[in-house]
Scaffold this motif. Structure first.
Motif: not given
Length: 187
Positions: A23-36
């Motif tokens: 869940f933390l990895v998915a949240l991190f990926v989601l946040i990273f891609f949303s900033f992009g």
């Protein structure tokens, strides 16, 4: 809440940790891609604003060009009107000029016996010039009326030169050599 975790078996705790980690990895990926995506969205918005600005400038230039084109068309029409109405016509310039001179002299109350025509070719220009020389004998008020008639005349029939030949002793009678210039379109 601690009691809830202590009631779970070791296998369930491992799975729960794994799920939390995923869940933390998915949240991190989601946040990273949303900033992009947010960054690319801003770039696209800036590009769009730049293109809208360029389009507005192009529309302004187009409107200005249309205005200038309309002004050129109007100028072209004015030139055509000048050719038709203000210049004498090639081939007919002598007869038109003679009629206009008769009309002008009759309006001014002048009678002349003879005219002398002199054609002048203006090589660099697209117009021709005819000088009409005649002798005026009359009073100052008649000369003044003649000059006013010339000023109001619609064609290019202009006073070119005035030579004073004789002036009466009391100043009432004038004898002048007058040169008029008439212009004709030479195209």
């Amino acid at each position: 809440m601690n009691e809830l975790f202590s009631a779970l078996h070791e296998k369930e705790r491992t799975r729960l940790r794994l799920l939390g980690f995923l869940f933390l990895v998915a949240l991190f990926v989601l946040i990273f891609f949303s900033f992009g995506q947010r960054r690319s969205y801003r770039l696209f918005v800036e590009r769009l604003q730049g293109r809208e600005k360029a389009a507005a400038e192009a529309e302004a230039k187009l409107a200005e060009s249309k205005t200038q084109w309309a002004q050129w068309q109007e100028a072209y029409q004015d030139i055509e009107d000048l050719k038709e109405n203000s210049f004498y016509h090639v081939g007919e310039e002598a007869s038109e000029l003679r009629l206009d001179l008769d009309k002008t002299f009759s309006e001014a109350g002048i009678s002349t016996r003879s005219y002398r025509y002199n054609y002048i070719s203006l090589e660099k220009e697209r117009i021709g010039k005819i000088n009409v020389t005649f002798t005026f004998i009359g009073s100052y008020p008649i000369l003044k009326r003649f000059l006013q008639t010339l000023e109001q005349f619609p064609k290019f029939l202009l006073l070119d030169k005035v030579d004073f030949l004789k002036i009466g002793g009391d100043g009432t009678m004038l004898e002048l050599r007058i040169v008029l210039a008439a212009y004709y379109a030479n195209y």
